[in-house]
Design a protein around this motif. Structure first.
Motif, PDB file in Angstrom:
ATOM      1  N   ASP A 313       1.577   7.235  -2.628  1.00  0.00           N
ATOM      2  CA  ASP A 313       0.107   7.188  -2.701  1.00  0.00           C
ATOM      3  C   ASP A 313      -0.398   5.762  -2.931  1.00  0.00           C
ATOM      4  O   ASP A 313      -1.425   5.359  -2.369  1.00  0.00           O
ATOM      5  CB  ASP A 313      -0.397   8.099  -3.817  1.00  0.00           C
ATOM      6  CG  ASP A 313      -0.201   9.570  -3.506  1.00  0.00           C
ATOM      7  OD1 ASP A 313       0.090   9.896  -2.336  1.00  0.00           O
ATOM      8  OD2 ASP A 313      -0.326  10.399  -4.438  1.00  0.00           O
ATOM      9  N   THR A 314       0.316   5.009  -3.748  1.00  0.00           N
ATOM     10  CA  THR A 314      -0.096   3.634  -4.024  1.00  0.00           C
ATOM     11  C   THR A 314       0.128   2.749  -2.807  1.00  0.00           C
ATOM     12  O   THR A 314      -0.689   1.853  -2.513  1.00  0.00           O
ATOM     13  CB  THR A 314       0.666   3.080  -5.245  1.00  0.00           C
ATOM     14  OG1 THR A 314       0.492   3.974  -6.363  1.00  0.00           O
ATOM     15  CG2 THR A 314       0.147   1.709  -5.635  1.00  0.00           C
ATOM     16  N   MET A 315       1.214   2.982  -2.079  1.00  0.00           N
ATOM     17  CA  MET A 315       1.451   2.266  -0.828  1.00  0.00           C
ATOM     18  C   MET A 315       0.286   2.478   0.141  1.00  0.00           C
ATOM     19  O   MET A 315      -0.218   1.536   0.758  1.00  0.00           O
ATOM     20  CB  MET A 315       2.745   2.751  -0.181  1.00  0.00           C
ATOM     21  CG  MET A 315       4.015   2.177  -0.756  1.00  0.00           C
ATOM     22  SD  MET A 315       4.312   0.457  -0.280  1.00  0.00           S
ATOM     23  CE  MET A 315       4.334   0.576   1.502  1.00  0.00           C
ATOM     24  N   LYS A 316      -0.155   3.724   0.261  1.00  0.00           N
ATOM     25  CA  LYS A 316      -1.268   4.047   1.166  1.00  0.00           C
ATOM     26  C   LYS A 316      -2.542   3.322   0.741  1.00  0.00           C
ATOM     27  O   LYS A 316      -3.285   2.810   1.584  1.00  0.00           O
ATOM     28  CB  LYS A 316      -1.499   5.557   1.192  1.00  0.00           C
ATOM     29  CG  LYS A 316      -0.380   6.353   1.857  1.00  0.00           C
ATOM     30  CD  LYS A 316      -0.661   7.845   1.774  1.00  0.00           C
ATOM     31  CE  LYS A 316       0.451   8.657   2.433  1.00  0.00           C
ATOM     32  NZ  LYS A 316       0.220  10.126   2.303  1.00  0.00           N
ATOM     33  N   ALA A 317      -2.793   3.288  -0.571  1.00  0.00           N
ATOM     34  CA  ALA A 317      -3.988   2.617  -1.071  1.00  0.00           C
ATOM     35  C   ALA A 317      -3.939   1.118  -0.766  1.00  0.00           C
ATOM     36  O   ALA A 317      -4.938   0.516  -0.367  1.00  0.00           O
ATOM     37  CB  ALA A 317      -4.128   2.847  -2.570  1.00  0.00           C
ATOM     38  N   LEU A 318      -2.779   0.507  -0.945  1.00  0.00           N
ATOM     39  CA  LEU A 318      -2.635  -0.919  -0.673  1.00  0.00           C
ATOM     40  C   LEU A 318      -2.817  -1.230   0.806  1.00  0.00           C
ATOM     41  O   LEU A 318      -3.488  -2.204   1.176  1.00  0.00           O
ATOM     42  CB  LEU A 318      -1.261  -1.405  -1.140  1.00  0.00           C
ATOM     43  CG  LEU A 318      -1.058  -1.523  -2.651  1.00  0.00           C
ATOM     44  CD1 LEU A 318       0.401  -1.818  -2.965  1.00  0.00           C
ATOM     45  CD2 LEU A 318      -1.954  -2.606  -3.244  1.00  0.00           C
ATOM     46  N   MET A 319      -2.231  -0.399   1.659  1.00  0.00           N
ATOM     47  CA  MET A 319      -2.331  -0.654   3.094  1.00  0.00           C
ATOM     48  C   MET A 319      -3.764  -0.428   3.591  1.00  0.00           C
ATOM     49  O   MET A 319      -4.232  -1.122   4.498  1.00  0.00           O
ATOM     50  CB  MET A 319      -1.316   0.196   3.841  1.00  0.00           C
ATOM     51  CG  MET A 319       0.114  -0.209   3.500  1.00  0.00           C
ATOM     52  SD  MET A 319       1.401   0.785   4.279  1.00  0.00           S
ATOM     53  CE  MET A 319       1.315   0.147   5.954  1.00  0.00           C
ATOM     54  N   LYS A 320      -4.461   0.532   2.957  1.00  0.00           N
ATOM     55  CA  LYS A 320      -5.876   0.725   3.286  1.00  0.00           C
ATOM     56  C   LYS A 320      -6.680  -0.513   2.912  1.00  0.00           C
ATOM     57  O   LYS A 320      -7.677  -0.853   3.570  1.00  0.00           O
ATOM     58  CB  LYS A 320      -6.406   1.955   2.546  1.00  0.00           C
ATOM     59  CG  LYS A 320      -7.853   2.298   2.875  1.00  0.00           C
ATOM     60  CD  LYS A 320      -8.287   3.576   2.161  1.00  0.00           C
ATOM     61  CE  LYS A 320      -9.731   3.917   2.493  1.00  0.00           C
ATOM     62  NZ  LYS A 320     -10.178   5.166   1.816  1.00  0.00           N
ATOM     63  N   ALA A 321      -6.220  -1.200   1.867  1.00  0.00           N
ATOM     64  CA  ALA A 321      -6.887  -2.416   1.404  1.00  0.00           C
ATOM     65  C   ALA A 321      -6.341  -3.665   2.099  1.00  0.00           C
ATOM     66  O   ALA A 321      -6.573  -4.778   1.633  1.00  0.00           O
ATOM     67  CB  ALA A 321      -6.738  -2.547  -0.108  1.00  0.00           C
ATOM     68  N   ARG A 322      -5.583  -3.463   3.182  1.00  0.00           N
ATOM     69  CA  ARG A 322      -5.109  -4.551   4.038  1.00  0.00           C
ATOM     70  C   ARG A 322      -4.015  -5.394   3.391  1.00  0.00           C
ATOM     71  O   ARG A 322      -3.868  -6.582   3.657  1.00  0.00           O
ATOM     72  CB  ARG A 322      -6.257  -5.462   4.487  1.00  0.00           C
ATOM     73  CG  ARG A 322      -7.469  -4.749   5.070  1.00  0.00           C
ATOM     74  CD  ARG A 322      -7.108  -3.978   6.324  1.00  0.00           C
ATOM     75  NE  ARG A 322      -6.778  -4.867   7.445  1.00  0.00           N
ATOM     76  CZ  ARG A 322      -6.341  -4.432   8.625  1.00  0.00           C
ATOM     77  NH1 ARG A 322      -6.159  -3.121   8.815  1.00  0.00           N
ATOM     78  NH2 ARG A 322      -6.074  -5.292   9.588  1.00  0.00           N
ATOM     79  N   LEU A 323      -3.222  -4.776   2.506  1.00  0.00           N
ATOM     80  CA  LEU A 323      -2.011  -5.431   2.014  1.00  0.00           C
ATOM     81  C   LEU A 323      -0.844  -4.705   2.661  1.00  0.00           C
ATOM     82  O   LEU A 323      -0.688  -3.495   2.494  1.00  0.00           O
ATOM     83  CB  LEU A 323      -1.912  -5.355   0.490  1.00  0.00           C
ATOM     84  CG  LEU A 323      -0.773  -6.205  -0.106  1.00  0.00           C
ATOM     85  CD1 LEU A 323      -1.055  -7.691   0.076  1.00  0.00           C
ATOM     86  CD2 LEU A 323      -0.573  -5.885  -1.587  1.00  0.00           C
ATOM     87  N   PHE A 324      -0.011  -5.417   3.371  1.00  0.00           N
ATOM     88  CA  PHE A 324       0.992  -4.782   4.217  1.00  0.00           C
ATOM     89  C   PHE A 324       2.408  -4.941   3.660  1.00  0.00           C
ATOM     90  O   PHE A 324       2.634  -5.723   2.724  1.00  0.00           O
ATOM     91  CB  PHE A 324       0.857  -5.305   5.642  1.00  0.00           C
ATOM     92  CG  PHE A 324      -0.464  -4.927   6.264  1.00  0.00           C
ATOM     93  CD1 PHE A 324      -0.753  -3.600   6.551  1.00  0.00           C
ATOM     94  CD2 PHE A 324      -1.450  -5.883   6.503  1.00  0.00           C
ATOM     95  CE1 PHE A 324      -1.974  -3.231   7.093  1.00  0.00           C
ATOM     96  CE2 PHE A 324      -2.674  -5.528   7.047  1.00  0.00           C
ATOM     97  CZ  PHE A 324      -2.933  -4.198   7.338  1.00  0.00           C
TER      98      PHE A 324
END
Length: 353
Positions: A313-324
């Motif tokens: 879930d945290t990975m998804k939140a980061l990627m939504k925030a443009r951190l890859f």
């Protein structure tokens, strides 16, 4: 009856190492300083998957979810549980990263110096080793259970500055052999224990100069504590935001220490995250708070540690925030329930574990 020893050749290095028939291939490699990818070390996550080029391995207790039947047929193995049947050649993704020290795995013995309840279901354990353990902040050790044959992984919460004193945070698991059966039952100050380490690709990258996001749930706080203390001890120039997610205030441990530490070190911003509404303050899981606080997280480097669900879930939140993925390091805490449920992580060569 003597135990046989075989030769394992590791490609593409061409390195030849000795491996006992009762020893996993990963263990033999790590003890020789050959750092192959690994995470759970119990055949659950699939990170250590390698290809058998010649010879045969006993595949051991590899999860059918982490090593599919089709992969077995094609010669794949999880080397954290696979043992040699004879001389064998494997091909693995040799893990080498500039600026990250490699410490060969060794066996250690020590004495329990302190033991206390940090939270209702979390026990803090201090072990004084007979010789220092060299490790990178964020790595873990395998604590051997009494009677031999079984061990459990626990992240180190202390720092390499004093490698003879290890701090571990242990979460209680109902009917768990290591917790209900030992650490929360019979283990007391003065008892002798044994362990091995260090393990894991998840560790602090001092060469990365970007601002840091430390994202933890439950006892995933342990490696984060090691990282923030190490930054303070070494005088590294990093701005750090630390989230610690737990259900309720009663589950929030190291809270007073972190508040004081953050007051004394202006580069640290500590943000506890309670997922259950029980007060007038801010409530919500770490992923939700992260999206609110960092609608654009690009330019940071993130470290995530906790349950597989939390990490995902945290990975998804980061990627939504443009951190890859190239800027994200993760550690999934697997337990016996995850193994029984077939929990597995989606592997990516860009996600650092």
């Amino acid at each position: 009856m003597s135990v046989q020893t075989f030769t394992v050749t590791v490609e593409p290095l061409g390195a030849e190492i000795e491996c006992r028939e009762d020893q996993t291939v990963l263990d033999a490699c790590l003890r020789e300083g050959i750092w192959l990818p690994h995470a759970c070390t119990h055949g659950t996550c699939g990170t250590c998957k390698a290809q058998v080029l010649d010879g045969q391995l006993d595949l051991g207790d590899a999860s059918p979810y982490a090593l599919l039947d089709s992969e077995r047929d094609e010669g794949a193995a999880l080397i954290c549980v696979a043992k040699p049947k004879g001389d064998v050649t494997i091909e693995g993704e040799v893990d080498a990263e500039e600026g990250v020290d490699v410490h060969p795995v060794r066996d250690y013995s020590g004495v329990v110096e302190a033991l206390d309840d940090a939270a209702p279901n979390v026990r803090r354990l201090l072990i004084r080793l007979s010789e220092p353990l060299a490790f990178n902040p964020g790595q873990y050790v395998q604590l051997n259970l009494p009677g031999g044959g079984e061990n459990r992984p626990y992240s180190v919460a202390s720092t390499p500055a004093d490698g003879t004193l290890l701090e571990l945070h242990v979460k209680r698991t109902t009917d768990g052999a290591a917790t209900d059966g030992w650490i929360f039952k019979d283990l007391v100050i003065g008892h002798e224990v044994s362990l091995s380490g260090p393990y894991g690709r998840f560790s602090f990258r001092p060469a990365r100069t970007q601002p840091i996001l430390l994202l933890a749930s439950g006892t995933g706080l342990a490696p984060m504590k090691s990282i923030v203390k190490h930054i303070a001890e070494t005088g590294a120039d990093h701005a750090v935001v630390l989230y610690h997610g737990v259900p309720t205030a009663d589950d929030l441990y190291e809270h007073e220490w972190l508040e004081t530490f953050a007051t004394e070190h202006d580069w640290l911003d500590y943000r506890p995250a309670l997922s259950r509404a029980e007060h007038n303050g801010r409530t919500g899981r770490v992923p939700a708070q992260l999206i609110e606080d960092f609608p654009r997280a690009a330019g940071n480097v993130a470290y995530i540690c906790g349950s597989p669900e939390f990490v995902t879930d945290t990975m998804k939140a980061l990627m939504k925030a443009r951190l890859f993925p190239r800027d994200i390091y993760r550690e999934d805490f697997f337990d016996t329930a995850d193994r029984a449920a077939g929990t597995n992580v989606v592997r990516s060569p860009l996600i650092r574990r």
